[in-house]
Design a protein around this motif. Structure first.
Motif, PDB file in Angstrom:
ATOM      1  N   MET A   1       0.840  -1.167   0.000  1.00 30.62           N
ATOM      2  CA  MET A   1       0.000   0.000   0.000  1.00 30.62           C
ATOM      3  C   MET A   1       0.889   1.235   0.000  1.00 30.62           C
ATOM      4  SD  MET A   1      -2.826   1.273   2.768  1.00 30.62           S
ATOM      5  CE  MET A   1      -3.938   0.029   2.200  1.00 30.62           C
ATOM      6  N   THR A   2       0.536   2.183  -0.821  1.00 31.26           N
ATOM      7  CA  THR A   2       1.325   3.410  -0.874  1.00 31.26           C
ATOM      8  C   THR A   2       0.939   4.332   0.274  1.00 31.26           C
ATOM      9  OG1 THR A   2      -0.233   4.646  -2.263  1.00 31.26           O
ATOM     10  CG2 THR A   2       1.433   3.292  -3.400  1.00 31.26           C
ATOM     11  N   TYR A   5      -2.076   6.477  -0.729  1.00 27.60           N
ATOM     12  CA  TYR A   5      -3.356   5.775  -0.640  1.00 27.60           C
ATOM     13  C   TYR A   5      -3.807   5.676   0.817  1.00 27.60           C
ATOM     14  CZ  TYR A   5      -7.050   2.429  -1.632  1.00 27.60           C
ATOM     15  OH  TYR A   5      -8.271   1.817  -1.735  1.00 27.60           O
ATOM     16  N   GLN A  22       3.584   5.503   7.690  1.00 23.25           N
ATOM     17  CA  GLN A  22       4.370   4.455   7.026  1.00 23.25           C
ATOM     18  C   GLN A  22       4.726   3.346   8.008  1.00 23.25           C
ATOM     19  OE1 GLN A  22       5.071   4.259   3.545  1.00 23.25           O
ATOM     20  NE2 GLN A  22       5.326   2.203   4.338  1.00 23.25           N
ATOM     21  N   THR A  26       3.621  -0.659   7.765  1.00 20.51           N
ATOM     22  CA  THR A  26       4.581  -1.748   7.935  1.00 20.51           C
ATOM     23  C   THR A  26       4.154  -2.686   9.056  1.00 20.51           C
ATOM     24  OG1 THR A  26       6.348  -0.336   7.103  1.00 20.51           O
ATOM     25  CG2 THR A  26       7.024  -2.267   8.365  1.00 20.51           C
ATOM     26  N   GLU A  29       1.254  -4.861   7.806  1.00 22.02           N
ATOM     27  CA  GLU A  29       1.762  -5.917   6.920  1.00 22.02           C
ATOM     28  C   GLU A  29       2.442  -7.019   7.717  1.00 22.02           C
ATOM     29  OE1 GLU A  29       2.512  -3.087   3.003  1.00 22.02           O
ATOM     30  OE2 GLU A  29       4.207  -3.570   4.300  1.00 22.02           O
ATOM     31  N   VAL A  39       1.705 -10.500   1.813  1.00 19.57           N
ATOM     32  CA  VAL A  39       1.428  -9.151   1.335  1.00 19.57           C
ATOM     33  C   VAL A  39       2.431  -8.833   0.240  1.00 19.57           C
ATOM     34  CG1 VAL A  39       1.251  -6.717   1.970  1.00 19.57           C
ATOM     35  CG2 VAL A  39       0.588  -8.486   3.611  1.00 19.57           C
ATOM     36  N   THR A  40       1.909  -8.452  -0.926  1.00 16.99           N
ATOM     37  CA  THR A  40       2.773  -8.097  -2.057  1.00 16.99           C
ATOM     38  C   THR A  40       2.430  -6.702  -2.544  1.00 16.99           C
ATOM     39  OG1 THR A  40       1.228  -8.955  -3.702  1.00 16.99           O
ATOM     40  CG2 THR A  40       2.822 -10.521  -2.784  1.00 16.99           C
ATOM     41  N   GLU A  41       3.206  -6.198  -3.506  1.00 12.13           N
ATOM     42  CA  GLU A  41       2.911  -4.886  -4.075  1.00 12.13           C
ATOM     43  C   GLU A  41       1.574  -4.892  -4.813  1.00 12.13           C
ATOM     44  OE1 GLU A  41       5.933  -2.806  -6.204  1.00 12.13           O
ATOM     45  OE2 GLU A  41       7.496  -3.572  -4.880  1.00 12.13           O
ATOM     46  N   ASP A  42       1.219  -6.013  -5.423  1.00 16.95           N
ATOM     47  CA  ASP A  42      -0.063  -6.159  -6.116  1.00 16.95           C
ATOM     48  C   ASP A  42      -1.049  -6.805  -5.157  1.00 16.95           C
ATOM     49  OD1 ASP A  42       1.188  -5.198  -8.392  1.00 16.95           O
ATOM     50  OD2 ASP A  42       1.720  -7.205  -9.072  1.00 16.95           O
ATOM     51  N   GLU A  43      -1.436  -6.061  -4.133  1.00 17.17           N
ATOM     52  CA  GLU A  43      -2.239  -6.616  -3.054  1.00 17.17           C
ATOM     53  C   GLU A  43      -3.630  -7.038  -3.512  1.00 17.17           C
ATOM     54  OE1 GLU A  43      -2.260  -3.466  -0.249  1.00 17.17           O
ATOM     55  OE2 GLU A  43      -0.236  -3.872   0.418  1.00 17.17           O
ATOM     56  N   THR A  48      -5.758  -5.097   1.132  1.00 19.88           N
ATOM     57  CA  THR A  48      -5.780  -3.638   1.184  1.00 19.88           C
ATOM     58  C   THR A  48      -6.809  -3.162   2.202  1.00 19.88           C
ATOM     59  OG1 THR A  48      -5.064  -3.446  -1.106  1.00 19.88           O
ATOM     60  CG2 THR A  48      -6.160  -1.530  -0.156  1.00 19.88           C
TER      61      THR A  48
END
Length: 92
Positions: A1-2, A5, A22, A26, A29, A39-43, A48
């Motif tokens: 998650m950015t 966002y 942030q 973390t 996650e 948990v990946t970048e393409d959640e 999310t």
């Protein structure tokens, strides 16, 4: 998650709490990982949502932190028992 966002989901539009936000992302996650959720970048959308619940609980979003904490725990249990994230649903 950015970070952006996450801030948007908390309706935070300044940079004063970026470091703390942030760190909480973390922590969320890491907590999901202890439950066996990858948990990946393409959640996966449910991952999310779980992270958003965690953030909203931590920051007591709209003074409903307890509700979001309960929602997070329920979703984490679902993800850890019924899903192989990010592969999707495996058992319902």
């Amino acid at each position: 998650m950015t970070l952006e966002y996450a801030k948007s989901s908390l309706r935070i539009y300044h940079n004063l709490e970026d470091g703390e936000i942030q760190e909480v992302i973390t922590s969320a996650e890491a907590d999901l990982a202890t439950a066996g959720v990858t948990v990946t970048e393409d959640e996966e959308p449910l991952v999310t949502t779980a992270i958003i619940f965690y953030l909203r609980a931590y920051f007591n979003f709209e003074e409903r932190g307890d509700k979001y904490a309960k929602d997070y725990e329920k979703l984490k249990a679902l993800l850890s028992s019924n899903y192989d994230v990010p592969g999707g649903q495996t058992d319902v």
